[in-house]
Scaffold this motif. Structure first.
Motif, PDB file in Angstrom:
ATOM      1  N   GLU A  27       0.848  -1.184   0.000  1.00  0.00           N
ATOM      2  CA  GLU A  27       0.000   0.000   0.000  1.00  0.00           C
ATOM      3  C   GLU A  27       0.886   1.237   0.000  1.00  0.00           C
ATOM      4  N   LEU A  28       0.338   2.324  -0.544  1.00  0.00           N
ATOM      5  CA  LEU A  28       1.092   3.575  -0.664  1.00  0.00           C
ATOM      6  C   LEU A  28       0.200   4.732  -0.271  1.00  0.00           C
TER       7      LEU A  28
ATOM      8  N   THR B 146      15.400   8.000   2.016  1.00  0.00           N
ATOM      9  CA  THR B 146      14.423   7.014   2.464  1.00  0.00           C
ATOM     10  C   THR B 146      14.708   6.645   3.916  1.00  0.00           C
ATOM     11  N   PHE B 147      13.669   6.181   4.592  1.00  0.00           N
ATOM     12  CA  PHE B 147      13.781   5.723   5.975  1.00  0.00           C
ATOM     13  C   PHE B 147      12.978   4.441   6.092  1.00  0.00           C
ATOM     14  N   ASN B 148      13.656   3.341   6.386  1.00  0.00           N
ATOM     15  CA  ASN B 148      13.023   2.025   6.465  1.00  0.00           C
ATOM     16  C   ASN B 148      12.863   1.612   7.920  1.00  0.00           C
ATOM     17  N   LEU B 149      11.751   0.953   8.207  1.00  0.00           N
ATOM     18  CA  LEU B 149      11.463   0.509   9.561  1.00  0.00           C
ATOM     19  C   LEU B 149      10.760  -0.841   9.497  1.00  0.00           C
ATOM     20  N   SER B 150      11.321  -1.821  10.181  1.00  0.00           N
ATOM     21  CA  SER B 150      10.731  -3.157  10.227  1.00  0.00           C
ATOM     22  C   SER B 150       9.813  -3.284  11.435  1.00  0.00           C
TER      23      SER B 150
ATOM     24  N   LEU C 183       4.723   7.253   1.898  1.00  0.00           N
ATOM     25  CA  LEU C 183       4.868   6.051   2.704  1.00  0.00           C
ATOM     26  C   LEU C 183       4.395   4.840   1.911  1.00  0.00           C
ATOM     27  N   SER C 184       5.251   3.845   1.823  1.00  0.00           N
ATOM     28  CA  SER C 184       4.867   2.565   1.237  1.00  0.00           C
ATOM     29  C   SER C 184       5.061   1.492   2.301  1.00  0.00           C
TER      30      SER C 184
ATOM     31  N   ARG D 162       8.291   2.040   4.647  1.00  0.00           N
ATOM     32  CA  ARG D 162       9.387   2.744   3.954  1.00  0.00           C
ATOM     33  C   ARG D 162       8.899   4.136   3.585  1.00  0.00           C
ATOM     34  N   TRP D 163       9.521   5.146   4.200  1.00  0.00           N
ATOM     35  CA  TRP D 163       9.194   6.533   3.899  1.00  0.00           C
ATOM     36  C   TRP D 163      10.164   7.078   2.856  1.00  0.00           C
TER      37      TRP D 163
END
Length: 765
Positions: free
Chosen positions: A30-31, A123-127, A163-164, A63-64
């Motif tokens: 989703e985005l 980008t900023f990734n977060l798990s 945001l995805s 993922r921003w």
């Protein structure tokens, strides 16, 4: 911008149908995208561009994408864009390093710095992000104080976040006491979720029966077990498993929520099969009160009225409060001996103004045998304010010894059900805020700007070093409320309500050199003498219009003198009201004073240039009136717009130049014809106007405003004295204009004899 937003919506519609199978769990993409907003230099929180994103449940990866674009093509150098990320509430930031108000606590957010020359993105990734609202704030570096005039080109940057996410749609549910067979690998972790009920005191998750087909060490788990989600400020509980099994235990887990469980292999290219089970312990579950509510409500009304009257008379005793609390506790939530829960009334007072009141009255009984629990639900609409806790010890009829104190713990998501000297104010996954009151310090205050949107719990308990003795029961007054700002921003601040789309939040804008979250940092504060000097300079400098008024009256320009008098009056009192400190005087509404000041300033320029054109009186006064009406209309539309000043000035100069050129062509001579008029009046007046405009546009800052703007007043008034044309020869000393005169003329046969004067439009003496 609109095209990119529509493209984002189309991408959402398409990707929601795109699935990717990762073991037994199916994922969808989703985005979401926000429109680009112009960035501002940081001076206060209102300069931050705030965006809110909703992260759904069971999101595996977020993922921003942060994009910054330049608005103009000219060179602006390199700027660093600061980006702040916070979960559950807007980020509390302090880029200028100011001092926070007393008793104000805050958690630092994650901050990124993005250097920008023209266009850039990061980008900023977060798990395993925590589900709920995530807030993104962005701003340029600290404001240098230069006052930029609206309408002039300047360096502009636009910030757009996107945001995805990758979300699981069929996550297995881990039931309590039921073993579940799962398989985990490094690139395909096992994802599960379990529900933690309210009143849970502990939770454990165990992994057993590990097996692997690869390698000789097939009985070794080599797994990593994680409980909880990532919220940047708090990380999941992680346990490294070895042997054939392991377990993770949580004391005081979050109540009434879904908890994420992730198990992955710690060895590359190895798949592990295991069994997993959860066990939850509910230690302090309340007894059922039944379905009869009418009697309870009626008794609540009686208790509330009795409590209010008792509180108003200020003669309440500890015994009365304890009796009332016991009755109310038995009415509402009779609990076991481990905790005493007090119901709380929720009252919305205003925008970002909420008040929580114990249903048993303001006094709450606290004992050393078990904790007292109060619950405060905070919704998203309340996170834009400040959560205030004020705990006061009631020492009317009972006093605490030197070794006794009442300990309070304010925590989100779950309460701390055991308070003592060694037990920290912290739950399994989230930290809390601890306060203490005793005989020497009977009052404690905690302020939390932008609190998280969740249920907050206040636990109270009496603690003693040895034996509490006769003082085993005391009364305290817990006041919990939401306010827009901290202490209403104090004397040198103003609390302003801000909006980001449909989300409302508040922040302080400081004045007179004060700074900080609550305008309590006086490191750069202006002294009273400095404030008084600024007020006197900005107001008394308007008296420089007095020579212009005198010259205008002496040369029979009564209308122009009236406009100058209007400008001087309202400019004086507008600047007396516009001061940031305590040296302020407002004779009417600030907006009305500002409007009249701006209107008078532009009308003064308008009538002065038209007066220099020396056109016929009928045309001149028609233009006076028409121009004033148009200026008044434009002031109402955009008071600080650039063309509100340039438009009238250019039109008036065009009329003046046209009239001068027409007379020069007719007379075959430069107009005005006298070189003295040019050298002694027109050129000095034009220089005064040019210097004043340069000061007004290019040199004004917050620090030098009071003397540069005062100099602007003097230069503008001085240029009027130089530029006003001399008196016309055909005007009487007290006359208004030709055709209107106070002098007597003989009448013959009902007709007035006319003077035969030459219409000299611009005579120079």
């Amino acid at each position: 911008m609109a095209f990119s937003f529509l493209r984002g919506l189309l991408f959402v519609a398409l990707t929601t149908w795109t699935t990717a199978v990762d073991g037994p769990v199916t994922f969808v993409s989703e985005l979401s995208s926000k429109p680009a907003q112009k960035l501002s230099k940081y001076g206060w929180y209102g300069n931050v561009r705030l965006h809110r994103f909703q992260v759904p449940e069971e999101t595996a990866v977020a993922r921003w994408l942060f994009s910054v674009t330049k608005g103009h093509s000219f060179h602006c150098g390199q700027h660093n864009v600061s980006i702040h990320i916070q979960y559950g509430a807007p980020p509390v930031i302090n880029p200028t390093g100011t001092v926070f108000p007393n008793s104000t606590l805050w958690s630092p957010c994650v901050s990124l710095s993005l250097p920008v020359t023209s266009n850039n993105s990061t980008t900023f990734n977060l798990s395993n992000p925590a589900p709920g609202d995530w807030y993104i704030g962005a701003h340029l570096p600290e404001d240098d104080g230069r006052i930029e005039q609206k309408g002039f080109p300047s360096c502009s940057y636009f910030f757009q976040p996107q945001l995805s996410i990758r979300r699981a749609v069929d996550t297995p549910i881990l039931q309590q006491g039921t073993f579940l067979q799962q398989t985990a690998a490094t690139d395909r972790p096992a994802r599960l979720k379990l529900y933690v009920p309210e009143f849970a005191s502990s939770l454990s998750v165990s992994v057993a029966d590990c097996s692997s087909e690869e390698g000789a060490d097939s009985g070794n788990c080599s797994l990593v077990l994680r409980l909880g989600s990532t919220s940047l400020q708090h990380r999941p509980v992680t346990v490294n498993c070895s042997g054939i099994g392991c377990s993770a235990a949580l004391s005081n887990p979050p109540w009434d929520t879904w908890l994420r469980v992730v198990v992955e292999s710690s060895i590359e290219n190895r798949t592990v099969t295991f069994s997993i089970v959860s066990n939850c312990t509910v230690g302090c579950k309340p007894k059922s009160v039944g379905l009869k509510a009418d009697d309870v409500i009626n008794k609540l009304r009686g208790n509330s009225s009795d409590s209010n009257s008792t509180s108003a008379s200020n003669n309440s005793t500890i015994t009365d409060a304890v009796t009332l609390s016991n009755e109310s506790a038995s009415l509402f939530t009779p609990l076991s001996a481990c905790v005493w829960r007090i119901p709380v009334l929720y009252e919305e007072v205003d925008v970002l103004s909420l008040r929580f009141t114990p249903a048993t009255g303001p006094n709450v009984s606290v004992t050393d045998a078990h904790p007292t629990l109060l619950t405060y639900p905070l919704y998203t609409q309340a996170t834009g304010g400040t959560l205030n806790l004020q705990l006061t010890l009631n020492t009317t009829n009972a006093t605490l010894g030197n070794s006794s104190s009442v300990v309070a713990c304010l925590s989100p998501w779950a309460p701390v059900l055991e308070l003592n000297h060694s037990q920290p104010c912290r739950t399994a996954l989230f930290g809390g805020y601890s306060v203490r009151v005793n005989a020497s310090d009977p009052k404690a205050v905690v302020r939390l700007p932008f609190p998280q949107s969740t249920t907050w719990y206040l636990t109270l308990q009496l603690t003693c070093n040895s034996d509490c003795g006769n003082t085993s029961l005391v009364s305290v007054v817990p006041e919990v409320f939401i306010s827009a700002c901290v202490e209403d921003c104090g004397t040198y601040g103003e609390c302003r309500l801000l909006r980001s789309y449909s989300y409302l939040y508040a922040a302080c804008v400081c004045k007179a050199g004060w700074s900080g979250w609550g305008c309590t940092d006086d490191s750069t504060a202006q002294s009273y003498r400095r404030q008084l000097t600024a007020t006197l300079l900005l107001t008394l400098s308007n008296l420089s219009f007095l020579p212009a008024i005198v010259v205008a009256i002496k040369r029979c320009y009564i209308t122009e003198a009236s406009v100058y008098l209007f400008t001087m009056f309202f400019s004086t009192f507008y600047h007396a009201c516009d001061q940031p400190g305590v040296a302020v005087m407002c004779i009417m509404d600030y907006d009305a004073l500002q409007y009249c000041d701006f209107l008078g300033s532009i009308c003064s320029i308008w009538v002065t240039i038209l007066c220099m054109a020396r056109i016929r009186d009928a045309f001149k006064y028609t233009l006076f009136m028409l121009g004033t009406l148009l200026i008044a209309m434009s002031m109402q539309l955009d008071r600080k717009g650039l063309w509100n000043l340039l438009g009238p000035v250019l039109c008036a100069i065009l009329c003046m130049v046209t009239a001068w050129v027409y007379r020069g062509v007719q007379r075959r001579h430069c107009y005005p014809p006298s070189w003295k008029r040019w050298v002694l009046f027109l050129i000095p007046g034009a220089l005064c106007a040019l210097i004043g405009i340069c000061l007004y546009i290019f040199t004004e800052t917050e620090d030098n405003y009071y003397y540069t703007h005062s100099l602007w007043h003097i230069l503008v008034a001085g240029c009027v004295v130089f530029l006003l044309p001399p008196k016309e020869k055909n005007r009487e000393s007290l006359g208004w204009s030709r055709g209107w005169s106070w002098s007597w003329r003989p009448r013959v046969c009902g007709y007035t004899l006319c003077q035969s004067d030459k219409d000299e439009l611009y005579s120079v003496t």
